[in-house]
Enzyme design. Structure first.
Site, PDB file in Angstrom:
ATOM      1  N   ASP A 104       0.858  -1.182   0.000  1.00 43.45           N
ATOM      2  CA  ASP A 104       0.000   0.000   0.000  1.00 43.45           C
ATOM      3  C   ASP A 104       0.891   1.227   0.000  1.00 43.45           C
ATOM      4  OD1 ASP A 104      -3.241   0.265   0.776  1.00 43.45           O
ATOM      5  OD2 ASP A 104      -2.075   2.085   1.160  1.00 43.45           O
ATOM      6  N   HIS A 144     -19.318  -4.383 -15.762  1.00 43.08           N
ATOM      7  CA  HIS A 144     -19.598  -4.505 -14.330  1.00 43.08           C
ATOM      8  C   HIS A 144     -20.617  -3.442 -13.925  1.00 43.08           C
ATOM      9  CE1 HIS A 144     -19.103  -5.317 -10.194  1.00 43.08           C
ATOM     10  NE2 HIS A 144     -18.316  -4.307  -9.901  1.00 43.08           N
TER      11      HIS A 144
END
Ligand code: NAD
Length: 312
Positions: free
Chosen positions: A34, A176
């Site tokens: 991250d 999606h």
């Protein structure tokens, strides 16, 4: 034999939960990355400390350094921002495109033979960004969406009929979210199409609930979006690839003539194995299904064109 290695970029809700599933299944060592210092290290340590209780040998570490991802078999991309108040969809798309482009460049050069699984939204557009940034062949760039959309459809069908989700199957095509195309004709309970078990009105209601499945969870949570089912869906793709299972799963893949489309990432049934996309599993569509699929593909194309028009 060395264990498989999966890097999960983005140690937020979807990323950390995906890492947990992979490690707890003993499927691979996991590197959680991250941009926030300490976050992946903290979650990685916490996950590692669960291993003696769960009883697996997978190593989980967190890092801010892409060198730790080197030699990954799979890189899962979940890094990105959620939409903030006052931020348009295009603003979000531009921000997430920048994030996905940079993390994919970093990860792809250190794991040049890996399979990329993109999760960050807007999914189909982010697949294009990852494809361009990685320079990988289409076989090794996949988007996770259809597994989640069909899991939601299965959940709602099973609840409606009071049957096990295990005996309930669903088939979803297209982009999606709003424009996804649930194929109810191929959605079954114990091999019986749901169109023979439910009225057209109920089928339509379940399809609509599925297309709004993400928004329904966001409305309840208020401060975030779904992550348990998205992480389980991502895990299913990772498992199919690492264990070379040749599973047929709905994934966003770059079509090259299949379903009459070219150079567009759209959700279609894909055979997943060690090479990533082994082949697209093409099926015949009725004229109505084809029209819905083409509408969905047009919405994805529109998104990709808007993305191309945004400042880099
Ligand atoms: N495809 C799907 O079906 C699906 C389903 C659920 C969520 N999503 C998407 O997945 C993404 C992640 O969702 P979440 O709930 O985990 O969000 P989250 O906010 O919990 O986690 C995102 C993480 O990305 C990190 N990040 C941001 N910029 C980064 C960078 N440059 N490098 C590395 N890390 C960076 C953040 O620090 C954060 O920890 C979102 O875009 C969400 O819309 C997609």
């Amino acid at each position: 034999m060395a264990r498989n290695k999966v890097s999960v970029i983005g140690a937020g809700n979807v990323g950390a939960t995906t890492a947990q599933r992979i490690a707890e299944a003993g499927l691979a060592d996991v590197v959680l990355v991250d941009i926030v210092e300490g976050l992946p290290q903290g979650k990685g340590l916490d996950l590692a400390e669960a291993a003696p209780i769960v009883g697996h040998d997978a190593h989980v570490v967190g890092s801010n350094d892409y060198d730790d991802t080197a030699g990954s078999d799979i890189v899962v991309v979940t890094s990105g921002l959620a939409r903030q108040p006052g931020m348009s969809r295009d603003d979000l798309m531009a921000k997430n495109a920048g994030i996905v482009r940079s993390v994919v460049r970093e990860a792809a050069q250190r794991s040049p033979d890996s399979v990329l699984i993109v999760v960050t939204n807007p999914l189909d557009a982010m697949c294009h960004v990852a494809f361009d940034a990685s320079g990988f062949p289409r076989e090794r760039v996949l988007g996770m969406a259809g597994v989640l959309d069909s899991a939601r459809f299965r959940t709602f069908i099973a609840q409606e009929l009071g049957v096990s989700v295990v005996d309930t199957h669903a088939f979803v095509l297209g982009g999606h979210g709003d424009t996804m195309v649930p194929l109810s004709r191929y959605s079954t309970v114990a091999d019986v199409p749901i169109t023979e078990l439910l009225s057209p009105k109920r089928v339509r209601a379940l399809e609509e609930r599925t297309a709004n499945g993400g928004a329904e969870v966001v409305a309840l949570l208020k401060t975030g979006s779904a992550f348990y089912a998205p992480a389980a869906s991502t895990f299913e793709m990772v498992d199919a690839i690492l264990r070379d299972r040749q599973r047929v799963l709905p994934c966003a893949v770059l079509l090259q003539g299949e379903f009459g489309l070219r150079d567009l990432f759209v959700g279609v049934p894909a055979v997943l194995g060690r090479g990533g996309l082994e082949r697209v599993f093409e099926i015949e569509l009725t004229p109505d299904e084809r029209a819905a699929f083409e509408r969905s593909a047009a919405a994805v194309r529109d998104l990709v064109e808007r993305l191309a028009a945004l400042p880099a």
